[in-house]
Design an enzyme around this catalytic site. Structure first.
Site, mmCIF file in Angstrom:
data_model
loop_
_atom_site.group_PDB
_atom_site.id
_atom_site.type_symbol
_atom_site.label_atom_id
_atom_site.label_comp_id
_atom_site.label_asym_id
_atom_site.label_seq_id
_atom_site.Cartn_x
_atom_site.Cartn_y
_atom_site.Cartn_z
ATOM 1 N N ARG A 22 43.284 -28.190 2.641
ATOM 2 C CA ARG A 22 44.092 -28.432 0.722
ATOM 3 C C ARG A 22 45.824 -28.229 0.879
ATOM 4 O O ARG A 22 46.162 -27.295 0.690
ATOM 5 C CB ARG A 22 42.834 -27.538 -0.045
ATOM 6 C CG ARG A 22 41.619 -27.381 0.204
ATOM 7 C CD ARG A 22 40.672 -27.779 -1.215
ATOM 8 N NE ARG A 22 39.607 -28.882 -0.702
ATOM 9 C CZ ARG A 22 39.225 -29.894 -1.960
ATOM 10 N NH1 ARG A 22 39.577 -29.955 -2.708
ATOM 11 N NH2 ARG A 22 38.265 -30.361 -1.040
ATOM 12 N N THR A 81 48.938 -29.328 -4.965
ATOM 13 C CA THR A 81 47.917 -30.282 -5.626
ATOM 14 C C THR A 81 46.493 -30.505 -5.277
ATOM 15 O O THR A 81 45.230 -31.231 -6.718
ATOM 16 C CB THR A 81 48.073 -32.189 -4.802
ATOM 17 O OG1 THR A 81 47.711 -31.896 -3.536
ATOM 18 C CG2 THR A 81 49.860 -32.342 -5.188
ATOM 19 N N ASP A 134 35.540 -13.827 6.912
ATOM 20 C CA ASP A 134 36.256 -15.237 7.449
ATOM 21 C C ASP A 134 35.343 -15.425 8.395
ATOM 22 O O ASP A 134 35.582 -14.807 9.730
ATOM 23 C CB ASP A 134 37.618 -15.411 6.814
ATOM 24 C CG ASP A 134 37.979 -16.384 7.085
ATOM 25 O OD1 ASP A 134 37.543 -17.484 8.510
ATOM 26 O OD2 ASP A 134 39.092 -17.215 6.700
ATOM 27 N N ASP A 186 38.287 -16.112 11.249
ATOM 28 C CA ASP A 186 39.092 -15.730 11.895
ATOM 29 C C ASP A 186 38.116 -14.489 12.671
ATOM 30 O O ASP A 186 38.352 -13.902 13.560
ATOM 31 C CB ASP A 186 39.321 -14.025 10.828
ATOM 32 C CG ASP A 186 40.483 -14.851 9.782
ATOM 33 O OD1 ASP A 186 41.164 -15.524 11.100
ATOM 34 O OD2 ASP A 186 41.365 -14.634 8.973
#
Ligand code: URA
Length: 210
Positions: free
Chosen positions: A105, A109, A201, A204
């Site tokens: 991402r 924006t 995560d 990770d």
């Protein structure tokens, strides 16, 4: 929406998922558990594959027996955590082809930026399983499926290990034709868009980065 989402509550899957959630589980075991859960989920998610009868000669007699009919599969992990699910899926379905989608991402924006996209050239004939262990906001899943749909696959299913209600809502609203499979539906997202209680995560923990 409800019948678009299947939660696999098999005891083996739930048991392994509990060990994945445990913060004391290190990367080696975490990776193994991702693989084992993915294998069990693959088994469940391919239940509806059509079969056909073929003739086979056993050491004793000629008989009729079943093989998977026609339909070809493609697995598309979303980079990078989706890679953790891939090997196990391929062990179950070695003839499947593999595509890869890489997305991030843009911080300003918030638009998805595609940095990698390689899909099987015959994807139009294939049933696609998109792989990503964590369905959090649903942003990457929705974007990845938008990209895949441009190549007109025969069908798309989404396989994740843990799904947040927010991600399920976003995905099923954007893609009502995509069946979603998960091992658990968790409570929701925290302020950093981590799934709660979740497992942290996934990328990770699979790759030992932190
Ligand atoms: N991605 C992860 O790996 N974990 C989360 O909790 C949310 C997104």
């Amino acid at each position: 929406m409800e019948n678009q989402v299947t939660v696999f509550d098999h005891p083996l899957i739930q048991h392994k998922l509990t060990h994945m959630r445990d913060e004391k589980t290190g990367s080696k075991l975490f990776r193994e558990l991702v693989s084992e859960v993915s294998m069990l989920m693959c088994y469940e998610a391919t239940r509806d594959l059509p079969l056909k009868e073929v003739e086979v000669q056993t050491p004793l007699v000629k008989t009729k027996s079943k093989v998977i009919a026609g339909r070809k599969l493609a697995f598309v992990p979303i980079l990078r955590a989706g890679l953790g699910m891939l090997e196990a899926m391929l062990e179950m379905v070695p003839a499947a082809k593999v595509g890869h989608i890489g997305l991030y991402r843009d911080e300003e924006t918030h638009e998805p930026v595609e940095y990698y996209n390689k899909l099987p050239s015959d994807i139009e004939e294939r049933d696609v399983f998109v792989l990503d262990p964590m369905l959090a906001t649903g942003g990457s899943a929705v974007d990845a499926i938008n990209i895949i749909k441009k190549s007109h696959p025969h069908s798309i299913k989404f396989l994740c290990i843990i799904a947040a209600p927010e991600g399920i809502k976003a995905l099923t609203e954007a893609h009502p034709d995509v069946q979603v499979f998960c091992a658990a539906k968790d409570e929701g997202l925290n302020e950093n868009c981590y799934i709660m209680p979740g497992l942290g995560d996934a990328g990770d923990r699979i790759f030992g980065t932190k």
